[in-house]
Design an enzyme around this catalytic site. Structure first.
Site, PDB file in Angstrom:
ATOM      1  CG  LEU A  75     -14.873   9.406  -0.044  1.00  0.00           C
ATOM      2  CD1 LEU A  75     -15.357   8.448  -1.118  1.00  0.00           C
ATOM      3  CD2 LEU A  75     -15.982   9.733   0.929  1.00  0.00           C
ATOM      4  CB  THR A 123      -5.210   9.897   2.519  1.00  0.00           C
ATOM      5  OG1 THR A 123      -5.146   9.877   3.952  1.00  0.00           O
ATOM      6  CG2 THR A 123      -5.998  11.110   2.056  1.00  0.00           C
ATOM      7  CG  PHE A 133       1.525   3.735  -2.570  1.00  0.00           C
ATOM      8  CD1 PHE A 133       2.814   4.113  -2.876  1.00  0.00           C
ATOM      9  CD2 PHE A 133       1.327   2.655  -1.733  1.00  0.00           C
ATOM     10  CE1 PHE A 133       3.894   3.416  -2.363  1.00  0.00           C
ATOM     11  CE2 PHE A 133       2.393   1.951  -1.217  1.00  0.00           C
ATOM     12  CZ  PHE A 133       3.690   2.329  -1.527  1.00  0.00           C
ATOM     13  CG  ASP A 142      -8.235 -11.655  -0.242  1.00  0.00           C
ATOM     14  OD1 ASP A 142      -8.130 -12.555   0.624  1.00  0.00           O
ATOM     15  OD2 ASP A 142      -7.988 -10.459  -0.017  1.00  0.00           O
TER      16      ASP A 142
END
EC number: 2.7.11.17
Length: 385
Positions: free
Chosen positions: A29, A31, A34, A144
């Site tokens: 889905l 990359t 990390f 956030d």
């Protein structure tokens, strides 16, 4: 991994020499620097999940941030919050098995709709309030909240909304206040920018900002100059610009004013906001405002640039938009005494789990294509001074 409330990390991590004996990995889905996210089917049940694969070598020195995120996610069970379903550990990887949401991002759905009203916005905000009230009762502050962290559970027309991305979340301590200046500047509360201790009231401010955007399509605070932008926020200076707010109810504006209240002690709590007539009553109007709102969303939240400037967790359109693991080196906001963004790297260590659990990370207005607010005659409504 460290302990959470005396609990060994080994007690909540399942050991798996080969994760592919448990899950069939369907497709990638996304990359990142990390990690990798894959669409995975659990072999025993046939259920689909988003599995976030994090190499252990990428975690070295960042364990505390991983633990903070997992500590938060493991406590949460709410219908409007993306859930952490399981955690597996192999010799070389940590696997976070997340609930799969495939309905797309909030802005996309609004733009694609042909009909959109205050009532729709009210329904969305009610779900957000319910979820955040739950978090606050659990002693969790999201820190956030923004539209980019609101996802639809499914493609269904009546799909519920889901809150994602807990990379900046914090468990409230005994003092019930925090002081780390972090979050996304366009949505962050004045007390955070002022570097004052703050509490869960910061989430309520952010919900007010989200409600504002949902009703007009542009943010309440804008300036090409960051210092001036922060000055607007510190003073809670915002307006209900004409003609964009002419057809919006006074009740909606009152709701926003009570959430975007400069003084956190006077600001509505989630519980108070949920009782407001615009949420609990019938004051939200049914007039179609789609044309105006969607046009402003397209103008002010250009995907190509905007998405680079935010942490987001999304499986959207064919479940291919989720990208994880972008470095936070350019996104960790630190607000200095002169309200400069010069020290963006200093707010949060790069180990913050946003690096691993969210997509392209950043700060609103930094690297994003900035667009001016509508230049029109204003209504004269302003936030509390």
């Amino acid at each position: 991994m460290a302990r959470e409330n005396g609990e060994s990390s080994s007690s909540w991590k399942k050991q798996a020499e080969d994760i592919k004996k448990i899950f069939e990995f369907k497709e990638t889905l996304g990359t990142g620097a990390f990690s990798e996210v894959v669409l995975a089917e659990e072999k025993a049940t046939g259920k689909l999940f988003a599995v976030k694969c994090i190499p252990k070598k990428a975690l070295k020195g960042k364990e505390s941030s991983i633990e903070n995120e997992i500590a938060v996610l493991r406590k949460i069970k709410h219908e409007n919050i993306v859930a952490l379903e399981d955690i597996y550990e192999s010799p070389n990887h940590l696997y976070l098995v997340m609930q799969l949401v495939s309905g797309g991002e909030l802005f996309d759905r609004i733009v694609e709709k042909g009909f959109y009203t205050e009532k729709d916005a009210s329904t969305l905000i009610r779900q957000v309030l319910d979820a955040v009230y739950y978090l606050h009762r659990m002693g969790i502050v999201h820190r956030d909240l923004k539209p980019e962290n609101l996802l639809y559970y499914s493609q269904d027309e009546e799909s519920k909304i889901m809150i994602s991305d807990f990379g900046l979340s914090k468990m409230e301590g005994k003092g019930d206040v925090m002081s780390t200046a972090c979050g996304t500047p366009g949505y962050v509360a004045p007390e955070v920018l002022a570097q004052k201790p703050y509490s869960k009231a910061v989430d309520c401010w952010s919900i007010g900002v989200i409600a504002y955007i949902l009703l007009c399509g542009y943010p309440p605070f804008y300036d090409e100059n960051d210092s001036k932008l922060f000055e607007q926020i510190l003073k809670a200076e915002y307006e209900f610009d004409s003609p964009y707010w002419d057809d919006i109810s006074d009740s909606a504006k009152d709701f926003i004013r009570n959430l975007m209240e400069k003084d956190p002690n006077k600001r509505y709590t989630c519980e108070q906001a949920a009782r407001h007539p615009w949420i609990a009553g019938d004051t939200a109007l049914s007039k179609n405002i789609h044309e105006s709102v969607s046009a402003q969303i397209r103008k002010n939240f250009a995907k190509s640039k905007w998405r680079q400037a935010f942490n987001a967790t999304a499986v959207v359109r064919h479940m291919r938009r989720l990208q994880l693991g972008s470095s936070l080196d350019s996104s960790n906001a630190s607000v200095s005494s002169n309200l400069s963004l010069a020290s963006q790297k200093d707010c949060l260590a790069p180990s913050t789990l946003c690096s691993f659990l969210s997509s392209s990370s950043g700060v609103a207005g930094v690297g994003a294509e900035r667009r001016p607010r509508p230049t029109t005659v204003t209504t004269g409504h302003t936030g509390s001074k």
